[in-house]
Write an enzyme that holds these catalytic residues in place. Sequence first.
Site, short mmCIF file in Angstrom:
data_model
loop_
_atom_site.label_atom_id
_atom_site.label_comp_id
_atom_site.label_asym_id
_atom_site.label_seq_id
_atom_site.Cartn_x
_atom_site.Cartn_y
_atom_site.Cartn_z
N ARG A 41 0.87 -1.10 0.18
CA ARG A 41 -0.07 0.11 -0.11
C ARG A 41 0.76 1.19 0.02
O ARG A 41 0.37 2.41 0.21
CB ARG A 41 -1.08 0.09 1.23
CG ARG A 41 -2.18 -1.09 1.24
CD ARG A 41 -3.21 -1.24 2.05
NE ARG A 41 -4.26 -1.80 1.97
CZ ARG A 41 -3.89 -3.27 2.90
NH1 ARG A 41 -2.92 -3.40 3.35
NH2 ARG A 41 -4.62 -3.96 2.64
N LYS A 51 2.82 11.69 -10.28
CA LYS A 51 2.10 10.74 -11.19
C LYS A 51 2.85 9.38 -11.82
O LYS A 51 3.80 9.53 -12.29
CB LYS A 51 1.54 11.62 -12.46
CG LYS A 51 0.62 12.81 -12.01
CD LYS A 51 0.28 13.86 -13.02
CE LYS A 51 -0.63 13.11 -14.39
NZ LYS A 51 -1.05 13.99 -15.22
N GLU A 66 8.81 19.01 -23.95
CA GLU A 66 8.25 19.17 -22.69
C GLU A 66 8.81 20.65 -22.34
O GLU A 66 8.19 21.41 -21.76
CB GLU A 66 8.52 18.24 -21.76
CG GLU A 66 7.92 17.02 -22.03
CD GLU A 66 6.33 16.96 -21.60
OE1 GLU A 66 6.04 17.89 -21.11
OE2 GLU A 66 5.80 15.73 -21.90
N LYS A 111 7.40 23.15 -12.86
CA LYS A 111 6.58 21.98 -12.65
C LYS A 111 6.31 22.07 -10.95
O LYS A 111 5.29 21.52 -10.67
CB LYS A 111 7.54 20.58 -13.06
CG LYS A 111 6.63 19.46 -12.72
CD LYS A 111 5.71 18.95 -13.48
CE LYS A 111 4.94 17.68 -13.43
NZ LYS A 111 5.43 16.39 -13.96
N GLU A 127 -4.25 17.21 -9.56
CA GLU A 127 -4.59 17.63 -10.63
C GLU A 127 -6.24 17.98 -10.66
O GLU A 127 -7.04 17.54 -11.45
CB GLU A 127 -4.59 16.42 -11.81
CG GLU A 127 -4.72 16.84 -13.19
CD GLU A 127 -4.10 16.01 -14.27
OE1 GLU A 127 -3.19 16.33 -14.91
OE2 GLU A 127 -4.51 14.85 -14.30
N ARG A 148 -3.33 22.17 -12.49
CA ARG A 148 -2.19 21.09 -12.79
C ARG A 148 -2.50 20.74 -14.15
O ARG A 148 -1.60 20.24 -14.84
CB ARG A 148 -2.20 20.11 -11.80
CG ARG A 148 -0.94 19.09 -12.18
CD ARG A 148 -0.65 18.24 -11.20
NE ARG A 148 0.31 17.28 -11.71
CZ ARG A 148 1.05 16.23 -10.69
NH1 ARG A 148 0.63 16.53 -9.37
NH2 ARG A 148 1.72 15.48 -11.10
N ASN A 152 -0.97 19.49 -19.18
CA ASN A 152 -1.18 18.68 -19.98
C ASN A 152 -1.12 19.46 -21.57
O ASN A 152 -1.83 18.78 -22.56
CB ASN A 152 -2.68 18.03 -19.99
CG ASN A 152 -2.69 17.08 -18.91
OD1 ASN A 152 -1.82 16.22 -18.60
ND2 ASN A 152 -3.71 17.34 -17.91
N HIS A 181 -0.87 17.33 -24.71
CA HIS A 181 -0.93 16.00 -24.38
C HIS A 181 -2.14 15.11 -24.92
O HIS A 181 -2.14 14.06 -25.15
CB HIS A 181 -0.72 15.65 -22.68
CG HIS A 181 0.84 15.79 -22.39
ND1 HIS A 181 1.35 16.95 -22.54
CD2 HIS A 181 1.58 15.27 -21.96
CE1 HIS A 181 2.58 17.22 -21.99
NE2 HIS A 181 2.80 15.81 -21.49
N HIS A 214 -1.63 12.24 -26.95
CA HIS A 214 -2.08 10.94 -26.68
C HIS A 214 -2.71 10.15 -27.73
O HIS A 214 -2.52 9.11 -27.98
CB HIS A 214 -2.69 10.93 -25.17
CG HIS A 214 -1.92 11.19 -24.07
ND1 HIS A 214 -2.55 11.62 -23.07
CD2 HIS A 214 -0.63 11.27 -24.01
CE1 HIS A 214 -1.67 11.53 -21.91
NE2 HIS A 214 -0.32 11.59 -22.50
N HIS A 263 7.17 9.63 -26.84
CA HIS A 263 6.22 10.56 -26.29
C HIS A 263 6.30 12.17 -26.55
O HIS A 263 5.33 12.82 -27.02
CB HIS A 263 6.33 10.56 -24.71
CG HIS A 263 5.30 11.25 -23.92
ND1 HIS A 263 4.01 11.20 -24.02
CD2 HIS A 263 5.51 12.13 -22.98
CE1 HIS A 263 3.39 12.28 -23.10
NE2 HIS A 263 4.48 12.78 -22.68
#
Length: 373
Positions: free
Chosen positions: A130, A152, A194, A239, A249, A253, A257, A260, A264, A277
């Site tokens: 956990r 993330k 980025e 960042k 997010e 935040r 993206n 992105h 994606h 990417h």
Amino acid sequence: MGATATAIRTIPVELSSHPYPVLIGTGALENLGEQIRNQGIKAGTKVLVVTNPVVNEHYGTTALSSLEAAGFNTSLLVIEAGEDQKTPATVAQIHDAAFARKLERGSLIVALGGGVVGDMAGFAAATWLRGIAVVQVPTTLLAMVDASIGGKTGVNHPGGKNLIGAFHQPRLVLIDPNTLTTLPEREFRAGMAEVIKYGVIGDPELFTELEAAGERLASMASLPAELLQSVLERSAAAKAKVVAADEREGGLRAILNYGHTLGHVVEALCGYGTYLHGEAVAIGMVAAGELALELGLWSPADQARQRAVITAAGLPVRWPDLDPSAVLECLQGDKKVRDGTVRFVLPTSLGTVEIRSDVTSEQVLAALARCGG
């Protein structure tokens, strides 16, 4: 040459519950063990280093030697780590290694590699017992300026990128620019996407620096050392600032993206690995810029400047030949969809963006049509 304390710059990630530092310094990898000890992790702690074959060849011995010198009980797991390997099955390999090495709740996983290693090792750490501690040691430009900071983690599902994941902040991020010297040029350029993103979403001074560098952006060999240092520090600070304001997010935040959402789509429909990417993000930024033009949010001059910097960095700008209905269906599977509505991060000027939920399918397809060819 080992790094000294004075050679390492510290960028704090000021989260209320789990603050941590991003350490940036040439040769810092040789001090990995010492820096982990500085975070209060005691000698004798079990540490599993997760890396890929190429990174292990160049930097595995340095990392392990540093950890062992600091008194840690260290073991190594080498996994295949292309984007196509970013699956629950690979994470299971890390879980198996954690079981075999009897990692406990006080143990630590060190992610030594690019964003794929960082995402999978981070997710494995988040889910083992956990949640155990993770330290991110990014070795690609993409991971240094983006993926390693912010907690993330995730793996891909056949239906979309990073649909399986968790937020799990690292205890420490350690960035050694020396590791970029063995990075393939294509990977370096992908990381630059980025960096350009940070300029567009909130740092116009950084964008101007990148603009002035021109085609030197496309190669580690031609990028001035002082600009690289500036890029790493400004990107990490950008960042860190956004993550501190919105850890999970919920709002702000989402601006990270930028490029992105449509990027994606390119990755998913072209097949993971066809585009790196960062290459997909570059295409996605140009597409988002066209969509902003479609909505009258920014000027053709700003879009031209964005496209010129992306091109100078040796990155692709053309939208691939994709079936429009497949594009729209893929967008509906995006993690950022709310109540069936796709949320787009769109630029209003070089340095500011806004989040829009009122974009129609027709506007999306019209913008993409102008990006193709």
